[in-house]
Design a protein around this motif. Sequence first.
Motif, PDB file in Angstrom:
ATOM      1  N   ARG A  87     -72.616  60.415  21.292  1.00 22.44           N
ATOM      2  CA  ARG A  87     -71.099  60.813  20.981  1.00 22.44           C
ATOM      3  C   ARG A  87     -70.318  60.374  22.427  1.00 22.44           C
ATOM      4  N   LYS A  88     -69.159  59.800  22.441  1.00 21.03           N
ATOM      5  CA  LYS A  88     -68.252  59.431  23.520  1.00 21.03           C
ATOM      6  C   LYS A  88     -67.512  60.696  23.770  1.00 21.03           C
ATOM      7  N   THR A  89     -67.642  60.907  25.127  1.00 22.34           N
ATOM      8  CA  THR A  89     -66.883  62.192  25.666  1.00 22.34           C
ATOM      9  C   THR A  89     -65.807  61.705  26.133  1.00 22.34           C
ATOM     10  N   TYR A  90     -64.611  62.775  26.573  1.00 20.84           N
ATOM     11  CA  TYR A  90     -63.377  62.412  26.967  1.00 20.84           C
ATOM     12  C   TYR A  90     -63.353  61.542  28.284  1.00 20.84           C
ATOM     13  N   SER A  91     -64.250  61.719  28.968  1.00 17.82           N
ATOM     14  CA  SER A  91     -63.999  60.892  30.276  1.00 17.82           C
ATOM     15  C   SER A  91     -64.671  59.424  29.961  1.00 17.82           C
ATOM     16  N   ASP A  92     -65.541  59.279  29.035  1.00 17.72           N
ATOM     17  CA  ASP A  92     -65.997  57.924  28.538  1.00 17.72           C
ATOM     18  C   ASP A  92     -64.938  57.007  27.752  1.00 17.72           C
ATOM     19  N   LEU A  93     -63.960  58.067  27.116  1.00 20.44           N
ATOM     20  CA  LEU A  93     -62.908  57.230  26.289  1.00 20.44           C
ATOM     21  C   LEU A  93     -61.924  57.068  27.630  1.00 20.44           C
ATOM     22  N   VAL A  94     -61.523  57.828  28.509  1.00 19.17           N
ATOM     23  CA  VAL A  94     -60.644  57.460  29.456  1.00 19.17           C
ATOM     24  C   VAL A  94     -60.855  56.284  30.243  1.00 19.17           C
ATOM     25  N   ASP A  95     -62.151  56.158  30.606  1.00 18.18           N
ATOM     26  CA  ASP A  95     -62.844  55.084  31.289  1.00 18.18           C
ATOM     27  C   ASP A  95     -62.656  53.780  30.535  1.00 18.18           C
ATOM     28  N   GLU A  96     -63.096  53.754  29.235  1.00 20.66           N
ATOM     29  CA  GLU A  96     -63.048  52.656  28.478  1.00 20.66           C
ATOM     30  C   GLU A  96     -61.554  52.256  28.040  1.00 20.66           C
ATOM     31  N   MET A  97     -60.627  53.173  28.038  1.00 19.10           N
ATOM     32  CA  MET A  97     -59.104  52.875  27.666  1.00 19.10           C
ATOM     33  C   MET A  97     -58.567  52.203  29.098  1.00 19.10           C
ATOM     34  N   GLU A  98     -58.901  52.796  30.066  1.00 19.34           N
ATOM     35  CA  GLU A  98     -58.560  52.338  31.452  1.00 19.34           C
ATOM     36  C   GLU A  98     -58.851  50.904  31.699  1.00 19.34           C
ATOM     37  N   GLU A  99     -60.035  50.591  31.411  1.00 21.89           N
ATOM     38  CA  GLU A  99     -60.496  49.212  31.352  1.00 21.89           C
ATOM     39  C   GLU A  99     -59.865  48.253  30.304  1.00 21.89           C
ATOM     40  N   LYS A 100     -59.539  48.762  29.392  1.00 22.63           N
ATOM     41  CA  LYS A 100     -58.720  47.936  28.107  1.00 22.63           C
ATOM     42  C   LYS A 100     -57.357  47.731  28.646  1.00 22.63           C
ATOM     43  N   PHE A 101     -56.629  48.873  29.197  1.00 19.51           N
ATOM     44  CA  PHE A 101     -55.350  48.719  29.385  1.00 19.51           C
ATOM     45  C   PHE A 101     -55.110  47.759  30.728  1.00 19.51           C
ATOM     46  N   LYS A 102     -56.176  47.613  31.761  1.00 21.57           N
ATOM     47  CA  LYS A 102     -56.044  46.753  32.834  1.00 21.57           C
ATOM     48  C   LYS A 102     -56.318  45.113  32.218  1.00 21.57           C
ATOM     49  N   GLU A 103     -57.169  45.049  31.296  1.00 23.58           N
ATOM     50  CA  GLU A 103     -57.297  43.838  30.688  1.00 23.58           C
ATOM     51  C   GLU A 103     -56.119  43.265  29.995  1.00 23.58           C
ATOM     52  N   LEU A 104     -55.255  44.132  29.390  1.00 20.77           N
ATOM     53  CA  LEU A 104     -54.297  43.753  28.568  1.00 20.77           C
ATOM     54  C   LEU A 104     -53.055  43.538  29.451  1.00 20.77           C
ATOM     55  N   PHE A 105     -52.828  44.576  30.324  1.00 23.13           N
ATOM     56  CA  PHE A 105     -51.611  44.638  31.214  1.00 23.13           C
ATOM     57  C   PHE A 105     -51.632  44.142  32.667  1.00 23.13           C
ATOM     58  N   GLY A 106     -52.994  43.936  32.946  1.00 16.77           N
ATOM     59  CA  GLY A 106     -52.987  43.363  34.389  1.00 16.77           C
ATOM     60  C   GLY A 106     -53.789  44.416  35.242  1.00 16.77           C
ATOM     61  N   ALA A 107     -54.647  43.909  36.156  1.00 14.40           N
ATOM     62  CA  ALA A 107     -55.570  44.790  37.018  1.00 14.40           C
ATOM     63  C   ALA A 107     -54.673  45.962  37.940  1.00 14.40           C
ATOM     64  N   ASP A 108     -53.304  45.114  38.182  1.00  9.70           N
ATOM     65  CA  ASP A 108     -52.655  46.114  39.053  1.00  9.70           C
ATOM     66  C   ASP A 108     -51.590  47.290  38.364  1.00  9.70           C
ATOM     67  N   ILE A 109     -51.775  47.442  37.240  1.00 14.36           N
ATOM     68  CA  ILE A 109     -51.227  48.484  36.384  1.00 14.36           C
ATOM     69  C   ILE A 109     -51.660  49.788  36.823  1.00 14.36           C
ATOM     70  N   ASN A 110     -50.557  50.949  37.106  1.00 13.00           N
ATOM     71  CA  ASN A 110     -50.712  51.978  37.579  1.00 13.00           C
ATOM     72  C   ASN A 110     -50.947  53.161  36.367  1.00 13.00           C
ATOM     73  N   LEU A 111     -52.316  53.558  36.239  1.00 14.77           N
ATOM     74  CA  LEU A 111     -52.609  54.419  35.140  1.00 14.77           C
ATOM     75  C   LEU A 111     -52.978  56.001  35.703  1.00 14.77           C
ATOM     76  N   ALA A 112     -52.269  56.256  36.853  1.00 19.45           N
ATOM     77  CA  ALA A 112     -52.522  57.508  37.601  1.00 19.45           C
ATOM     78  C   ALA A 112     -52.156  58.512  36.434  1.00 19.45           C
ATOM     79  N   SER A 113     -52.959  59.647  36.517  1.00 14.80           N
ATOM     80  CA  SER A 113     -52.381  60.988  35.641  1.00 14.80           C
ATOM     81  C   SER A 113     -51.018  61.140  35.498  1.00 14.80           C
TER      82      SER A 113
END
Length: 393
Positions: free
Chosen positions: A10-36
């Motif tokens: 099972r993927k946990t909440y933290s696993d999903l946050v990490d994967e989604m953050e990686e995908k966001f940076k891939e699509l929107f750029g590495a300098d995107i601000n994804l702070a909480s």
Amino acid sequence: MALNQDGFTRKTYSDLVDEMEEKFKELFGADINLASYTPLGIIMRVMAFFYAMIWDAIEKVYNSRFIKKSDGVSLDYHGSDKRVLRNPASNAYVTLKFVGTPNYIIQAETIARTEGDVQFATLEDVTISLDGTATVQAISVETGGYNNVLPQTITYLLEADENITSVTNESKADGGADIESDASYQSRLLRINESNGKATMTAVETALNNVVGVRSANVVTNRTMEVDMQGNPPKSLHAYVLGGAKEDIAQALFDAMSATSQTVGAQEVTIADNSKNQHVVRFDYATEKMVYVKLTITKTAAFEADGELQLKNAIIEYIGGIDSNGDEQGGLSMGGTVVMAKLFGIAYKVNGIEDIDIQIGLSASALQRTNIDISQNEVATTSLQNIEVIYNA
């Protein structure tokens, strides 16, 4: 992949946050601000929260395929496939003795109760005899293990009657049981997998353990042509059972044992076979051996506020008895030795215990640091009141 040759992960909440953050940076750029505290960061974490709930549901669906990992309704489905249902909560039965006016008829459903308001209703009309007494079977109004009250505790009438002077129960009430817990039901289903057919010791024990209200069962067989050391006759089967109604126990024993076996025991019930022939089935009720436990502990700051209760509940789960939630724990099987080393292992699982000394015995005045041997016709049990916890300064 979540599902592969190693099973499901099972993927946990933290696993999903990490994967989604990686995908966001891939699509929107590495300098995107994804702070909480940022809009995108908040949206991403809300999505991860609900995705985590979906993963939890998927894991439950996967686990529901296995008896060892199932619970609730999923476990009931496994049982129904084997035609073995979860034991429901059951009523307790007891014999009540009334004292009153001779020839007075006590109506069925007359209710007597304990001081704690555990109520029992008489099953039939009964007439007080010339000596001023009458006995009648009664059933508990409610279901549950707490209805198995001790002798001399049912001493009040719900509604006063001038023709009844007193009421009491000279023996313990039996047969009351809570709805079977997941752990107990799971264990029973796993034992059934080990039992094939009938007329084997395992099959007979499984049949007895399937009876509503039975906590434990043990079967002693004498296959020789001589009387054995316990006094059992040749080619006999001697069943020891803890809990349950004797009629149900006898029927289960009759259905599971071989046709040529003779049964042994003080309890006798007549069972009719399919041809209406009468057969006497015998067995014995087991004896509960109360175990007293004394724990002397040195605790740390990590010892939680309810640590003592956790400790007592853990020991009751191992030995057997009623825990702080009112649930009946099966504990050790009949004849199972109370092992000191296992008690140490159980105790150290509770957070905040730095050191511990354990003493056990069959009375509060005879505690030792050795195992307690339990005979084949006995089963160990304990209670919250009989587990003493002392704290070192």
